[in-house]
Design a protein around this motif. Structure first.
Motif, PDB file in Angstrom:
ATOM      1  N   ILE A 194       0.839  -1.206   0.000  1.00  0.00           N
ATOM      2  CA  ILE A 194       0.000   0.000   0.000  1.00  0.00           C
ATOM      3  C   ILE A 194       0.872   1.252   0.000  1.00  0.00           C
ATOM      4  O   ILE A 194       0.562   2.247  -0.671  1.00  0.00           O
ATOM      5  N   ALA A 195       1.970   1.228   0.750  1.00  0.00           N
ATOM      6  CA  ALA A 195       2.873   2.377   0.795  1.00  0.00           C
ATOM      7  C   ALA A 195       3.446   2.673  -0.590  1.00  0.00           C
ATOM      8  O   ALA A 195       3.492   3.834  -1.025  1.00  0.00           O
ATOM      9  N   ILE A 196       3.867   1.635  -1.298  1.00  0.00           N
ATOM     10  CA  ILE A 196       4.422   1.830  -2.639  1.00  0.00           C
ATOM     11  C   ILE A 196       3.345   2.341  -3.585  1.00  0.00           C
ATOM     12  O   ILE A 196       3.566   3.298  -4.345  1.00  0.00           O
ATOM     13  N   ALA A 197       2.162   1.737  -3.533  1.00  0.00           N
ATOM     14  CA  ALA A 197       1.096   2.111  -4.462  1.00  0.00           C
ATOM     15  C   ALA A 197       0.602   3.534  -4.219  1.00  0.00           C
ATOM     16  O   ALA A 197       0.287   4.265  -5.172  1.00  0.00           O
ATOM     17  N   SER A 198       0.530   3.934  -2.952  1.00  0.00           N
ATOM     18  CA  SER A 198      -0.022   5.254  -2.619  1.00  0.00           C
ATOM     19  C   SER A 198       1.040   6.340  -2.545  1.00  0.00           C
ATOM     20  O   SER A 198       0.711   7.533  -2.468  1.00  0.00           O
ATOM     21  N   GLY A 199       2.312   5.932  -2.550  1.00  0.00           N
ATOM     22  CA  GLY A 199       3.384   6.913  -2.440  1.00  0.00           C
ATOM     23  C   GLY A 199       3.501   7.522  -1.063  1.00  0.00           C
ATOM     24  O   GLY A 199       4.013   8.640  -0.911  1.00  0.00           O
ATOM     25  N   ARG A 200       3.072   6.785  -0.043  1.00  0.00           N
ATOM     26  CA  ARG A 200       3.095   7.306   1.318  1.00  0.00           C
ATOM     27  C   ARG A 200       4.049   6.502   2.196  1.00  0.00           C
ATOM     28  O   ARG A 200       4.253   5.301   1.982  1.00  0.00           O
ATOM     29  N   ASP A 201       4.613   7.180   3.194  1.00  0.00           N
ATOM     30  CA  ASP A 201       5.343   6.486   4.243  1.00  0.00           C
ATOM     31  C   ASP A 201       4.324   5.999   5.270  1.00  0.00           C
ATOM     32  O   ASP A 201       3.542   6.805   5.804  1.00  0.00           O
ATOM     33  N   ILE A 202       4.317   4.711   5.541  1.00  0.00           N
ATOM     34  CA  ILE A 202       3.332   4.151   6.467  1.00  0.00           C
ATOM     35  C   ILE A 202       4.067   3.351   7.532  1.00  0.00           C
ATOM     36  O   ILE A 202       4.836   2.441   7.233  1.00  0.00           O
ATOM     37  N   ARG A 203       3.844   3.704   8.789  1.00  0.00           N
ATOM     38  CA  ARG A 203       4.441   2.979   9.912  1.00  0.00           C
ATOM     39  C   ARG A 203       3.570   1.773  10.246  1.00  0.00           C
ATOM     40  O   ARG A 203       2.342   1.853  10.227  1.00  0.00           O
TER      41      ARG A 203
END
Length: 270
Positions: A194-203
């Motif tokens: 999901i982080a890669i797909a959304s371009g977000r840093d996710i903890r």
């Protein structure tokens, strides 16, 4: 040859409606609020609620196929009046039935046995990851227990593809079909996709079981639902932990991966 699809705006139902309509099958889509629903051209939208037996009987009138959820609502309540619904389906002339379980066989499957239904038995739904969307959007975080356990989740569109086969052919009649996806992933694996797909840093933070229960309480789940979900997550059926080629064997096309799902739903996490 009208096919009634219940839960028509849900994760599986909307894909099933679109697939059947695209193939030229007459579709009647059951939803609580037809005015708000957006279905393909030619789909007949009808108002209905599982708690309203008379309304369900009206929706069945003239149907020859039925896709039925076995539970509904945020508390995963078992669909009521299952024996009466089965009798109404027989009286209406329904010939093909697909039943979508929610992790266990129950009274709906028993009630519809005379109709030789196809029982669709997904393990983990890829769409369950949408329960993290608000936390990711607001806090860039996912907090879950049992993170070390890998599942083989299945894409909701692949479940719909098998349901469409059940409703348009006799090939699967009477079968119970466990459905898992093409790859095994843990929660951290899913978060990374999901982080890669959304371009977000996710903890990601791993919770213990007590913390997991508190999280579900905060989300509004009742104790029965929490017990069921936590029990499934702590000790899932062995077959749900294994990837399979069932979708590809039945439909003739490769099953979608979790990376595919994450790219399709990236906007939900932004």
């Amino acid at each position: 040859m009208t096919i009634l699809v219940t839960g028509a705006t849900g994760n599986v139902g909307r894909h099933l409606v679109e697939r059947l309509a695209a193939a030229g099958h007459p579709v009647r889509a059951l939803t609580r609020d037809p005015a708000k629903a957006r279905f393909p051209a030619g789909v007949e939208a009808v108002a209905g609620d599982f708690t309203d037996l008379a309304g369900m009987e009206r929706a069945l009138d003239g149907a020859t196929g039925l896709h039925l959820m076995t539970t509904f609502g945020p508390k995963n309540e078992t669909v009521p009046h299952s024996a009466q619904l089965a009798s109404a389906a027989i009286a209406a002339g329904v010939k093909r039935v697909s039943l979508l379980w929610n992790g266990y066989r129950g009274p709906v499957e028993e009630a519809f046995a005379a109709l030789n239904p196809v029982e669709l038995q997904p393990g983990e739904f890829m769409s369950n990851a949408l329960t993290w969307a608000e936390e990711i959007r607001e806090h860039g975080a996912v907090n879950e227990p049992f993170a070390h356990i890998g599942h083989a989740p299945v894409h909701e569109a692949d479940i719909a593809a098998v349901a469409a086969l059940a409703l348009t052919t006799d090939d699967l009649a009477g079968r119970q079909i466990p459905l898992t996806g093409p790859g095994v992933v843990t929660v951290p694996d899913q978060v990374a996709s999901i982080a890669i797909a959304s371009g977000r840093d996710i903890r990601f933070t791993a919770l213990d079981e007590d913390q997991g229960r508190l999280r579900m309480q905060a989300l509004g789940y009742d104790e029965g639902a929490i017990d069921y979900v936590m029990g499934w997550r702590a000790d899932p059926p062995e077959w749900t932990l294994r990837a399979s080629d069932t979708v590809e064997r039945l439909t003739g096309r490769p099953a979608r991966t979790f990376d595919d799902w994450a790219r399709e739903h990236a906007d939900a996490f932004r």
